[in-house]
Design a protein around this motif. Structure first.
Motif, mmCIF file in Angstrom:
data_model
loop_
_atom_site.group_PDB
_atom_site.id
_atom_site.type_symbol
_atom_site.label_atom_id
_atom_site.label_comp_id
_atom_site.label_asym_id
_atom_site.label_seq_id
_atom_site.Cartn_x
_atom_site.Cartn_y
_atom_site.Cartn_z
ATOM 1 N N ILE A 169 0.855 -1.189 0.000
ATOM 2 C CA ILE A 169 0.000 0.000 0.000
ATOM 3 C C ILE A 169 0.891 1.238 0.000
ATOM 4 C CG2 ILE A 169 -1.823 1.256 1.216
ATOM 5 C CD1 ILE A 169 -2.637 -1.486 2.475
ATOM 6 N N GLY A 170 0.883 1.937 -1.134
ATOM 7 C CA GLY A 170 1.742 3.116 -1.310
ATOM 8 C C GLY A 170 2.748 2.889 -2.422
ATOM 9 N N ILE A 198 -0.872 -0.827 -4.569
ATOM 10 C CA ILE A 198 -2.041 0.056 -4.501
ATOM 11 C C ILE A 198 -1.610 1.477 -4.160
ATOM 12 C CG2 ILE A 198 -4.193 0.526 -3.238
ATOM 13 C CD1 ILE A 198 -4.361 -2.446 -2.592
ATOM 14 N N ASP A 199 -2.218 2.467 -4.827
ATOM 15 C CA ASP A 199 -2.009 3.859 -4.417
ATOM 16 C C ASP A 199 -3.277 4.661 -4.679
ATOM 17 O OD1 ASP A 199 0.817 5.592 -3.835
ATOM 18 O OD2 ASP A 199 -0.933 6.760 -4.407
ATOM 19 N N HIS A 200 -3.579 5.587 -3.759
ATOM 20 C CA HIS A 200 -4.808 6.371 -3.884
ATOM 21 C C HIS A 200 -4.668 7.523 -4.873
ATOM 22 C CE1 HIS A 200 -3.726 9.868 -1.093
ATOM 23 N NE2 HIS A 200 -2.657 9.102 -1.126
ATOM 24 N N ALA A 201 -3.432 7.852 -5.253
ATOM 25 C CA ALA A 201 -3.215 8.989 -6.163
ATOM 26 C C ALA A 201 -3.437 8.563 -7.614
ATOM 27 C CB ALA A 201 -1.794 9.518 -5.996
ATOM 28 N N SER A 202 -3.761 9.546 -8.454
ATOM 29 C CA SER A 202 -3.914 9.230 -9.872
ATOM 30 C C SER A 202 -2.583 9.407 -10.604
ATOM 31 C CB SER A 202 -4.990 10.110 -10.506
ATOM 32 O OG SER A 202 -4.708 11.460 -10.223
ATOM 33 N N LYS A 203 -1.648 10.189 -9.984
ATOM 34 C CA LYS A 203 -0.344 10.430 -10.581
ATOM 35 C C LYS A 203 0.706 9.664 -9.781
ATOM 36 C CE LYS A 203 1.577 14.455 -12.921
ATOM 37 N NZ LYS A 203 1.730 15.918 -12.885
ATOM 38 N N LEU A 204 1.554 8.934 -10.457
ATOM 39 C CA LEU A 204 2.502 8.052 -9.781
ATOM 40 C C LEU A 204 3.668 8.827 -9.144
ATOM 41 C CD1 LEU A 204 3.397 5.107 -9.228
ATOM 42 C CD2 LEU A 204 4.533 5.121 -11.454
ATOM 43 N N SER A 225 -8.331 3.399 -3.374
ATOM 44 C CA SER A 225 -8.201 3.707 -1.948
ATOM 45 C C SER A 225 -8.430 2.450 -1.112
ATOM 46 C CB SER A 225 -9.181 4.803 -1.542
ATOM 47 O OG SER A 225 -10.493 4.406 -1.864
ATOM 48 N N VAL A 226 -7.787 2.401 0.033
ATOM 49 C CA VAL A 226 -7.912 1.261 0.952
ATOM 50 C C VAL A 226 -8.774 1.698 2.129
ATOM 51 C CG1 VAL A 226 -6.671 -0.309 2.488
ATOM 52 C CG2 VAL A 226 -5.666 0.334 0.293
ATOM 53 N N SER A 227 -9.862 0.965 2.369
ATOM 54 C CA SER A 227 -10.764 1.337 3.473
ATOM 55 C C SER A 227 -10.524 0.506 4.720
ATOM 56 C CB SER A 227 -12.219 1.214 3.033
ATOM 57 O OG SER A 227 -12.465 -0.096 2.564
ATOM 58 N N GLY A 228 -9.780 -0.597 4.602
ATOM 59 C CA GLY A 228 -9.523 -1.398 5.799
ATOM 60 C C GLY A 228 -8.534 -2.526 5.558
#
Length: 399
Positions: free
Chosen positions: A10-11, A33-39, A131-134
């Motif tokens: 995650i990240g 996994i990453d929540h951003a759209s830009k790497l 995004s990771v919720s849990g």
């Protein structure tokens, strides 16, 4: 439907991509996994867009932690030369600035593309933006990771989501939330490598000096706790910045002073006393031989000296006092510019909770923390990227 994989990272920053590529090369099924759209935005903006990707001098002494020996193992197993060898394979050109700092010749994008290519070649599966919720520990073994793109069941979870610095590019406290969820000890997070500020009234005389830069010695702490650097200082409208201040900010404790020698190689009191007998200049012109004229004028005014006074007519006691003020200028910061301007976060997950060989949480098998999320903070100058590579490699080699 749950998807079964070996590793969820995650990240997708420096540490996360290094970890994912290293694990996938060992044949592990890895989802990154990453929540951003830009790497890797933090890599992209680093080093003025050129990415100060490591430092040739990097060693355990260049890192702060409440558990200072923790970083030794990982740093010894993935060195600056190892990262240089990786860049060489991709023909990325680089150059050395002062004090071992290495930068891309072209742009930080080169480093991002190398790490992405390594992940792609090893068949890492990307989830971006996602995004990771849990993250839940399963009764038998492994974890359930809930994401905006479905659930994943995995043997190992690596938290590589960084610290709190630079929220405008997406920094969050996700890593700290997970640490608290699993009841891990934390070292109080705070901004590091950050400009220092002063209360408006005491700083008012120095506001006209904003934009002036010069090399200084800067120090904080006493005796065994003392740290000192020789770097460039920059005056700002709210306080002090530049490499000197960013370095010392990691060691400065609120409520304590910093000490600045504005003329590191000059004993100013001696020069003033000797000039008194030979020079016909006024104080401002005499000082302008050693400091930028605008700075000399501003400092004289701020410290209560008349720049127009003839050097020859001044009392020795006053000249010694001026020498002391500029060779050992003591200031009390009121705070810092905070996470919005901090390059990194000091503190985080207490490394005594982790294996120094693997970065795994010793009481939660299969859960790992790497990079800035933990209490290992490098000096300014490429050290924090080296920790990202080294900790990512350590975890990727063992998950």
């Amino acid at each position: 439907m749950n998807k079964q994989v070996d590793v969820v990272v995650i990240g997708a920053g420096a540490a996360g991509m290094m970890c994912a590529a290293t694990a996938a090369k060992r044949g592990k099924r890895v989802v990154l996994i990453d929540h951003a759209s830009k790497l890797a935005e933090k890599i992209r903006i680093s080093g003025g867009g050129r990415c100060n990707f490591t430092n040739l001098q990097a060693g355990p002494a260049n890192f702060l932690s409440e558990n200072p020996h923790f970083c030794k193992s990982a740093l010894s197993r993935y060195t600056p030369q190892d990262f240089l060898a990786l860049l060489q394979r991709y023909r990325v050109a680089w150059h050395e600035k002062h004090k071992g700092q290495l930068f891309c010749d072209n742009s930080a994008e080169d480093v991002i593309q190398v790490l992405k290519a390594e992940c792609d070649a090893a068949k890492v599966q990307w989830r971006m933006p996602c995004s990771v919720s849990g993250v839940e520990q399963l009764p038998e073994q492994g974890f359930l990771v809930r994401t905006s793109q479905g659930e994943l069941v995995t043997e190992s979870v690596v938290i590589a989501s960084g610290g709190l610095s630079i929220p405008k590019i997406g920094a969050t406290d996700f890593a700290h939330q997970i640490a608290r969820q699993f009841q891990l000890k934390m070292v109080e997070p705070r901004p590091a490598l950050v400009p220092l500020t002063f209360d408006a009234q005491s700083w008012a005389p120095f506001i006209p000096l904003a934009g002036i830069s010069l090399e200084v010695d800067i120090a904080t702490g006493d005796k065994k706790q003392k740290m000192q650097f020789r770097e460039d200082l920059l005056f700002t409208h709210r306080g002090l910045s530049g490499p000197a201040v960013l370095q010392i900010s990691s060691f400065w404790q609120p409520g304590t002073a910093i000490r600045i020698n504005l003329l590191p190689d000059v004993d100013l009191a001696e020069e003033l006393l000797s000039g008194k007998n030979s020079s016909k200049k006024n104080l401002a012109n005499f000082l302008a031989q050693y400091l930028p004229a605008r700075l000399a004028d501003g400092l004289l005014q701020a410290h209560g000296f008349d720049g127009a006074a003839k050097l020859a007519e001044m009392q020795d006691k006053r000249l010694r006092l001026l020498g002391e003020k500029l060779n050992r200028w003591e200031l009390m910061p009121s705070g810092s510019e905070g996470y919005k301007k901090a390059e990194v976060t000091r503190g985080g997950v207490d490394t005594r909770e982790l294996s120094q060989q693997t970065m795994m949480v010793t009481k939660v098998p299969g859960l790992y923390f790497i990079g800035e999320a933990m209490d290992v903070t490098g000096w300014l100058g490429g050290y924090n990227f080296q920790w990202a590579w080294a900790s990512g490699f350590a975890a990727g080699s063992s998950v």
